[in-house]
Motif scaffolding. Structure first.
Motif, PDB file in Angstrom:
ATOM      1  N   CYS A 153      27.209 -49.154  31.863  1.00 37.26           N
ATOM      2  CA  CYS A 153      26.004 -48.904  30.954  1.00 37.26           C
ATOM      3  C   CYS A 153      26.014 -47.545  30.203  1.00 37.26           C
ATOM      4  O   CYS A 153      25.810 -47.456  29.007  1.00 37.26           O
ATOM      5  CB  CYS A 153      24.611 -49.270  31.683  1.00 37.26           C
ATOM      6  N   LYS A 154      26.295 -46.681  31.028  1.00 32.11           N
ATOM      7  CA  LYS A 154      26.197 -45.291  30.463  1.00 32.11           C
ATOM      8  C   LYS A 154      27.521 -44.941  29.556  1.00 32.11           C
ATOM      9  O   LYS A 154      27.494 -44.310  28.399  1.00 32.11           O
ATOM     10  CB  LYS A 154      26.462 -44.120  31.725  1.00 32.11           C
TER      11      LYS A 154
ATOM     12  N   TYR B 103      24.270 -45.447  26.828  1.00 26.60           N
ATOM     13  CA  TYR B 103      22.577 -45.376  27.211  1.00 26.60           C
ATOM     14  C   TYR B 103      22.550 -44.333  28.435  1.00 26.60           C
ATOM     15  O   TYR B 103      23.762 -44.018  28.952  1.00 26.60           O
ATOM     16  CB  TYR B 103      22.454 -46.811  27.770  1.00 26.60           C
ATOM     17  N   HIS B 104      21.396 -44.393  28.866  1.00 23.36           N
ATOM     18  CA  HIS B 104      21.150 -43.356  29.975  1.00 23.36           C
ATOM     19  C   HIS B 104      20.304 -44.053  31.142  1.00 23.36           C
ATOM     20  O   HIS B 104      19.094 -43.715  31.352  1.00 23.36           O
ATOM     21  CB  HIS B 104      20.365 -42.188  29.500  1.00 23.36           C
ATOM     22  N   PRO B 105      20.904 -44.906  31.756  1.00 25.54           N
ATOM     23  CA  PRO B 105      20.159 -45.828  32.778  1.00 25.54           C
ATOM     24  C   PRO B 105      19.838 -45.080  33.821  1.00 25.54           C
ATOM     25  O   PRO B 105      20.672 -44.153  34.413  1.00 25.54           O
ATOM     26  CB  PRO B 105      21.095 -46.922  33.124  1.00 25.54           C
TER      27      PRO B 105
ATOM     28  N   ASN C   9      15.479 -48.256  34.095  1.00 28.16           N
ATOM     29  CA  ASN C   9      14.849 -47.584  32.799  1.00 28.16           C
ATOM     30  C   ASN C   9      15.709 -46.619  32.122  1.00 28.16           C
ATOM     31  O   ASN C   9      16.692 -46.375  32.851  1.00 28.16           O
ATOM     32  CB  ASN C   9      13.635 -47.084  33.025  1.00 28.16           C
ATOM     33  N   ASP C  10      15.569 -46.291  31.049  1.00 30.50           N
ATOM     34  CA  ASP C  10      16.542 -45.344  30.189  1.00 30.50           C
ATOM     35  C   ASP C  10      15.653 -44.130  30.151  1.00 30.50           C
ATOM     36  O   ASP C  10      14.646 -43.758  29.868  1.00 30.50           O
ATOM     37  CB  ASP C  10      16.698 -46.012  28.736  1.00 30.50           C
TER      38      ASP C  10
ATOM     39  N   ASP D 135      15.286 -45.461  25.462  1.00 28.88           N
ATOM     40  CA  ASP D 135      16.115 -46.490  24.467  1.00 28.88           C
ATOM     41  C   ASP D 135      16.030 -47.851  24.827  1.00 28.88           C
ATOM     42  O   ASP D 135      16.694 -48.005  25.894  1.00 28.88           O
ATOM     43  CB  ASP D 135      17.630 -45.756  24.446  1.00 28.88           C
TER      44      ASP D 135
ATOM     45  N   MET E 255      18.709 -50.291  25.636  1.00 25.42           N
ATOM     46  CA  MET E 255      19.621 -50.531  26.998  1.00 25.42           C
ATOM     47  C   MET E 255      19.078 -51.951  27.779  1.00 25.42           C
ATOM     48  O   MET E 255      19.847 -52.357  28.301  1.00 25.42           O
ATOM     49  CB  MET E 255      18.981 -49.476  27.954  1.00 25.42           C
TER      50      MET E 255
ATOM     51  N   TRP F  71      12.959 -54.453  32.730  1.00 27.73           N
ATOM     52  CA  TRP F  71      13.481 -53.454  33.523  1.00 27.73           C
ATOM     53  C   TRP F  71      13.887 -54.175  34.778  1.00 27.73           C
ATOM     54  O   TRP F  71      14.451 -53.585  35.684  1.00 27.73           O
ATOM     55  CB  TRP F  71      12.572 -52.525  33.788  1.00 27.73           C
TER      56      TRP F  71
END
Length: 226
Positions: free
Chosen positions: A81-82, A86-88, A146-147, A151, A154, A186
């Motif tokens: 995911c990263k 994105y920034h999970p 969550n991001d 964002d 995500m 989420w």
């Protein structure tokens, strides 16, 4: 919150369970470790965790832990995911029963401070917090993701890719009448890659999947109430 208040909250929860029970017509798995896959245990108001339930957990960073059997899959999903931009981060993971009780108590206290009566505060809190013994987080198989930059794209990425790592979106917006739980984009639950892939294709909830496949389904012993 004082011990007396804690007991009052627990007692009120038992009386108010009927306000938020999921679809009573659904059929649910009982807890029987000798008969059902560990990754498909169903937990909610009508099917609470048995007393003495325990799970061996593994640390996944930032103070969070999950059932050790899903730790590698979760880490792999978050890493990809990263890479997708994105920034999970994990906001919620495994909780003990005492931790679940504390979260409920805190939410009740917030509503009380807002002027709700004790029963009104508990009813409102139970719309968002499951009573101890009925939360998937106590299984160690659920995580809230969550991001860091808020964002929301995500969530779409997870919805399209999580099944490849054994996870499903547990409480979709269009399935509230089935799960009995408000939309939580989420909240992801591990069910195994094969099952997650099938649920992704059929656009089902875990409840619907279990009912359709008739996997050792039994009617649960009635007990009190995500």
């Amino acid at each position: 919150m004082a011990i007396a208040a804690l007991l009052t909250v627990s007692g009120l929860a038992n009386r108010l369970i009927g306000l938020i029970e999921p679809n009573a017509a659904a059929t649910f798995l009982r807890f029987d470790e000798d008969e059902e896959p560990w990754s498909l245990i169903l937990v909610h108001a009508s099917n609470p965790l048995p007393d003495g339930f325990s799970v061996e957990t593994a640390d996944v960073g930032d103070g969070h832990s999950v059932d050790k059997r899903i730790a590698d899959s979760l880490k792999a999903m978050l890493e990809v995911c990263k890479r997708a931009g994105y920034h999970p981060f994990i906001r919620s993971s495994f909780r003990t029963r005492d931790e679940q009780q504390q979260i409920l108590n805190e939410r009740v206290a917030l509503y009380r401070e807002a002027g709700y009566s004790e029963e009104e505060a508990l009813a409102a809190a139970l719309q968002w917090v499951a009573p101890p013994g009925t939360s998937e987080h106590e299984l160690g198989l659920a995580v809230g993701i969550n991001d860091e930059e808020d964002d929301e794209g995500m969530y779409a990425w997870l919805a399209s890719n999580a099944h490849q790592y054994g996870f499903i979106l547990r409480y979709p917006l269009d399935k509230v009448d089935v799960t009995g739980i408000s939309n939580e984009p989420w909240h992801y639950r591990y069910v195994g890659k094969r099952t997650a892939g099938e649920i992704y294709q059929t656009v089902e909830t875990l409840e619907e999947y279990l009912a359709r496949t008739r996997m050792k389904l039994k009617s649960p012993t009635p007990k009190s109430r995500a």
